[in-house]
Write an enzyme that holds these catalytic residues in place. Structure first.
Site, PDB file in Angstrom:
ATOM      1  N   CYS A  26     -18.529  23.852 -50.718  1.00 17.41           N
ATOM      2  CA  CYS A  26     -18.604  25.196 -51.320  1.00 17.41           C
ATOM      3  C   CYS A  26     -17.405  25.472 -52.240  1.00 17.41           C
ATOM      4  O   CYS A  26     -16.267  25.526 -51.777  1.00 17.41           O
ATOM      5  CB  CYS A  26     -18.669  26.214 -50.175  1.00 17.41           C
ATOM      6  SG  CYS A  26     -18.330  27.910 -50.638  1.00 17.41           S
ATOM      7  N   CYS A  29     -15.436  28.667 -51.448  1.00 10.61           N
ATOM      8  CA  CYS A  29     -14.665  28.455 -50.212  1.00 10.61           C
ATOM      9  C   CYS A  29     -13.329  27.785 -50.552  1.00 10.61           C
ATOM     10  O   CYS A  29     -12.281  28.161 -50.016  1.00 10.61           O
ATOM     11  CB  CYS A  29     -15.437  27.575 -49.231  1.00 10.61           C
ATOM     12  SG  CYS A  29     -17.003  28.281 -48.695  1.00 10.61           S
TER      13      CYS A  29
END
Length: 102
Positions: A26, A29
């Site tokens: 991600c 993230c």
């Protein structure tokens, strides 16, 4: 020493617990990682930070209905008090946390 369960970790009576649900793949993230590290450092001793990889811990992600990453959930005295999906500015995250740390 036995590994504590997720529920035991978030039920800390002494201090709020910020859970960062993330995934290695991600992008947002990865962007939030330094922010989370800074928050953990800044609130050291007043806030517990737990990172949960949703690919490795699907049970916890499912229990809290995490549908996108990153998702941040703040627990205070075992209760969910705040939740945010997606990246957010560090100062906004600190402002939320400040309401619950003593």
């Amino acid at each position: 020493m036995a590994k504590k369960s997720f529920n035991e970790l978030i039920s800390s009576p002494g201090m709020p617990v910020l859970v960062d649900f993330y995934a290695d793949w991600c992008g947002p993230c990865k962007t939030m990682n330094p922010v989370i590290q800074q928050v953990a450092s800044e609130f050291s001793g007043k806030l517990k930070v737990i990172k949960v990889n949703v690919d490795n811990n699907q049970a916890a992600a499912s229990q809290y209905r995490v549908q996108g990453v990153p998702t941040f959930i703040l627990f205070h005295k075992g209760q969910q008090v705040w939740r945010q999906s997606g990246a957010l500015p560090g100062n906004q995250l600190k402002q939320v946390i400040s309401q619950y740390v003593s």
